[in-house]
Design a protein around this motif. Structure first.
Motif, PDB file in Angstrom:
ATOM      1  N   ALA A   4      37.702  43.859  40.688  1.00  0.00           N
ATOM      2  CA  ALA A   4      39.096  42.977  40.650  1.00  0.00           C
ATOM      3  C   ALA A   4      40.112  44.049  41.238  1.00  0.00           C
ATOM      4  CB  ALA A   4      39.482  42.981  39.211  1.00  0.00           C
ATOM      5  N   ASP A   5      39.578  44.654  42.294  1.00  0.00           N
ATOM      6  CA  ASP A   5      40.624  45.740  42.918  1.00  0.00           C
ATOM      7  C   ASP A   5      40.227  45.558  44.601  1.00  0.00           C
ATOM      8  OD1 ASP A   5      42.495  47.709  43.306  1.00  0.00           O
ATOM      9  OD2 ASP A   5      41.105  49.083  43.587  1.00  0.00           O
ATOM     10  N   GLY A   6      41.053  45.538  45.258  1.00  0.00           N
ATOM     11  CA  GLY A   6      40.837  45.500  46.774  1.00  0.00           C
ATOM     12  C   GLY A   6      42.066  45.889  47.586  1.00  0.00           C
ATOM     13  N   ARG A   7      41.948  45.960  48.828  1.00  0.00           N
ATOM     14  CA  ARG A   7      43.202  46.354  49.561  1.00  0.00           C
ATOM     15  C   ARG A   7      44.064  45.344  49.890  1.00  0.00           C
ATOM     16  NH1 ARG A   7      42.231  48.477  56.055  1.00  0.00           N
ATOM     17  NH2 ARG A   7      44.466  48.976  56.219  1.00  0.00           N
ATOM     18  N   GLY A   8      45.256  45.774  49.111  1.00  0.00           N
ATOM     19  CA  GLY A   8      46.371  44.807  49.133  1.00  0.00           C
ATOM     20  C   GLY A   8      46.436  43.910  47.978  1.00  0.00           C
ATOM     21  N   TRP A   9      45.344  44.052  47.130  1.00  0.00           N
ATOM     22  CA  TRP A   9      45.401  42.702  46.136  1.00  0.00           C
ATOM     23  C   TRP A   9      44.949  43.385  44.708  1.00  0.00           C
ATOM     24  CZ3 TRP A   9      40.743  41.201  43.710  1.00  0.00           C
ATOM     25  CH2 TRP A   9      39.754  41.707  44.615  1.00  0.00           C
ATOM     26  N   ILE A  10      45.152  42.963  43.671  1.00  0.00           N
ATOM     27  CA  ILE A  10      44.689  43.094  42.679  1.00  0.00           C
ATOM     28  C   ILE A  10      44.068  41.755  41.722  1.00  0.00           C
ATOM     29  CG2 ILE A  10      46.086  45.181  42.019  1.00  0.00           C
ATOM     30  CD1 ILE A  10      47.918  43.562  40.121  1.00  0.00           C
ATOM     31  N   GLY A  11      43.185  41.943  40.932  1.00  0.00           N
ATOM     32  CA  GLY A  11      42.544  40.762  40.370  1.00  0.00           C
ATOM     33  C   GLY A  11      42.560  40.761  38.815  1.00  0.00           C
TER      34      GLY A  11
END
Length: 690
Positions: free
Chosen positions: A643-650
């Motif tokens: 739930a974590d990526g470049r430029g986003w959260i989940g």
């Protein structure tokens, strides 16, 4: 509508497994014997086992329920530094918009939690998150978004979470701060003996490169600070010498530097109790009289006092024709006491002593020097103080606060406390120590004395005798103190004459005032913390006091309203006081009061960091991001996915539901399964019979 097949075995599973094993053995036997109906027999066994397993069709009427997202906002003091409050506000607005967008596609319920610091406990952010989690169904929690500077003080409060934890850090990667750390400090120290403190000035975060030293100042009880140059980020040991007994407040500080986050941790308050190793008192008595042992008993009752007592039993003018070698008297070591070791005494008392040629003027000159250099002198005089042999006729007159007129007043009188005496800590409240009610004219209910020497006072008169003449006079002389009691009949109180009086309390206070005990100072400013408030106490001999100015730990100045609660004692109170060290000033007096911790937990390390919350975030497939890089987009992910990526959260889509109705349809009725099994066995018999 949700459908699924469920089983409710009629027999325990081990029994079913045993029956299945027997059926396999029977099938193997049928194959070995070559029976052509073996497959019908196998079907019959399967039908029976299926019936015993209790199969049914389960139909559930489910209603989807929204996921729950927890947004935890750090409203602590450290998260208000620099522009962190603005970052938090902007992030909250952005998160609300993002979560509102997610709610349009998949119902999402948002719970906002604000966490403030709790004084000495600091920021209990994970405790608040754990409490919120405990009140919610775990299968509906989609995740938690923590907007914080990362400086929390309960990292062990929550080690697991049922959904992703996302950390959005306020502050900047370039933040830095300087602080003072007290590594070791004694709780007690002997007065006038140096003790050592181990201190450290250290830089935190991305501190700029500069010289390897810093200025460290030590200020004891509001005195002028002493500055030291110390190396940065290294422990140093500095000496401190206490000048008085009781509680001493030491302020350790380093100047604020441009660019650091806060100066709240640039100073620390250390409280050290000063104790005297031994108090040495020299008591010189004149001719023996009934009250001679009064002073001796008082001083010997204090275990911390070393008493040297001499009584003049055979003065030079005494002619009794007894040879000296037949006397068992100790020679008076005048040279040793009054010239060589006088500075080793904390107090010298002359009790009804008169000049007889034993002490020459050079000795008295040395006592005058001793007083002005910080010593203490008490004259408890008798009628001889008014005559030619009076100590006033010696060089001591330069430091005595009285001048005898030559008159001795005989006749009963009750000592009185004037207004100055009611304000002075030596005699304040002595009227409460009375065996009898006070007289209508205000005279305390004490027993009478019967003789006093008339004097003219040059210092504060805190007790009055007959005809309102000075009875007890005090004076500060140079660095030392002098007191004169113009009557030798205080012993009547200790004997209980006419009920007696507070003789022991009076003489104890008088001796301790002379020896500079802090609780008996007449001009003093005191401050203390009391359950979130600052108590300010001002003691004075004057009618009024200057304005008391209080400076909060954050540097805000304010005037403290003061009220006279008893004569000479003023008190004020600051409610809801900010935690930390308050500086109090009143005219030339200054002191420090500490509310909560002197350096609150919030400011021990104010540099934002993800190191504390990082393990929890990564353990739940979340991440840590800085808000200075921009607010990340928010999306829903399948449960169990990263739930974590470049430029986003989940946030995890938990697909939670509310069960409204359950219906079960039996798939293998017993009677039908029994008939079917019997039919298969019959068919196998017929086939094999042909």
């Amino acid at each position: 509508m949700f459908e699924a097949v469920s089983f409710d075995p009629t027999l325990p599973p081990p029994v079913l497994l045993a029956l299945a094993a027997l059926a396999l053995l029977a099938l193997a036997l049928a194959l070995w014997r070559g029976l052509v109906g073996w497959w019908l027999r196998a079907l019959a066994a399967l039908v029976l086992l299926f019936a015993l397993a209790g199969p049914s069709l389960r139909r559930e009427d489910r209603t989807p329920v929204p996921n729950i997202a927890l947004v935890v906002l750090d409203d602590s003091a450290s998260n208000a530094l620099d522009d962190r409050r603005e970052q938090l506000s902007a992030a909250l607005d952005g998160l609300r918009e993002e979560l509102r967008r997610l709610d349009e596609t998949r119902p999402l319920e948002v719970r906002e939690i604000r966490v403030t610091d709790k004084g000495a406990d600091g920021t209990k952010l994970l405790t608040a998150l754990g409490d919120a989690m405990a009140e919610l169904p775990a299968d509906r929690i989609a995740g938690a978004i923590l907007v914080t500077d990362g400086q929390i003080h309960d990292p062990e409060a929550l080690t697991a979470f049922p959904a992703p934890v996302q950390v959005l850090l306020t502050g900047h990667a370039t933040d830095w701060d300087r602080r003072v750390v007290v590594e070791t400090a004694p709780a007690f120290a002997i007065v006038d003996e140096a003790v050592s403190l181990t201190l450290r000035v250290e830089d935190l975060g991305a501190a700029p490169a500069e010289g390897g030293t810093a200025t460290l100042s030590l200020a004891l009880d509001g005195d002028a600070p002493r500055d030291f140059q110390v190396p940065l980020n290294q422990s140093v040991t500095l000496p401190v010498t206490l000048k008085r007994g009781g509680l001493n407040t030491l302020r350790v500080a380093t100047p604020a530097r441009a660019g650091e986050l806060t100066d709240r941790n640039n100073s620390r308050i250390v409280s050290i109790n000063g104790v005297r190793d031994r108090l040495r008192v020299l008591l010189v008595s004149g001719e023996p009289y009934p009250g001679e042992r009064t002073w001796r008993n008082l001083l010997k009752s204090d275990a911390s006092v070393d008493l040297v007592h001499f009584t003049i039993l055979r003065p030079p003018d005494k002619q009794d024709f007894v040879p000296v070698f037949e006397l068992s008297l100790i020679a008076f070591p005048t040279q040793e006491l009054f010239m060589e070791k006088v500075d080793e005494f904390d107090l010298i008392i002359f009790d009804r002593y008169k000049r007889r040629g034993i002490l020459p003027n050079t000795y008295f000159d040395n006592i005058v020097r001793y007083v002005r250099d910080g010593g203490a002198l008490l004259i408890a005089s008798g009628a001889d103080f008014a005559g030619a042999e009076s100590l006033y006729r010696s060089p001591l007159r330069d430091v005595l606060p009285v001048e005898p007129t030559g008159r001795v007043i005989d006749g009963g009188f009750t000592p009185r406390i004037p207004l100055v005496g009611e304000r002075h800590p030596v005699t304040a409240g002595l009227g409460d120590h009375a065996p009898h009610p006070a007289a209508p004219d205000g005279t305390p209910g004490w027993g009478r004395w019967f003789r006093a020497v008339e004097v003219k006072a040059r210092g504060p008169v805190i007790m009055e005798g007959p005809e309102n003449t000075p009875l007890l006079v005090l004076q500060r002389e140079g660095e030392g103190r002098v007191a004169v009691l113009t009557s030798d009949e205080a012993w009547l109180w200790s004997r209980g004459y006419e009920g007696g009086g507070p003789q022991m309390e009076l003489l104890r206070r008088l001796a301790h005032w002379l020896m500079k005990e802090p609780e008996l100072e007449e001009e003093v400013l005191l401050g203390s913390g009391d359950e979130g408030a600052v108590i300010v106490t001002r003691r004075t001999l004057g009618d009024t006091i200057p304005e008391v100015i209080a400076t909060s730990p954050s540097g805000v100045e304010s005037a403290v309203p003061m009220t006279e609660v008893t004569p000479g004692r003023w008190q004020g109170r600051i409610e809801n006081a900010e935690n930390g060290a308050w500086r109090l000033a009143n005219g030339d007096l200054a002191t420090t009061a500490v509310v909560g911790p002197a350096a609150p937990s919030e400011f021990r390390d104010p540099v934002s960091t993800g190191d504390i919350l990082g393990p929890l975030a990564s353990g739940t497939r979340g991440g840590v991001k800085r808000l200075e890089d921009g607010l990340p987009r928010t999306r829903m992910v399948r449960e169990g996915r990263v739930a974590d990526g470049r430029g986003w959260i989940g946030l995890a889509d938990r697909r939670a539901y509310q069960l409204r109705d359950i219906r079960q349809v039996e798939l293998a009725p017993g009677w039908a399964m029994l008939l079917l099994s019997a039919g298969l066995v019959f068919a196998a018999w017929r086939l094999e019979g042909r």
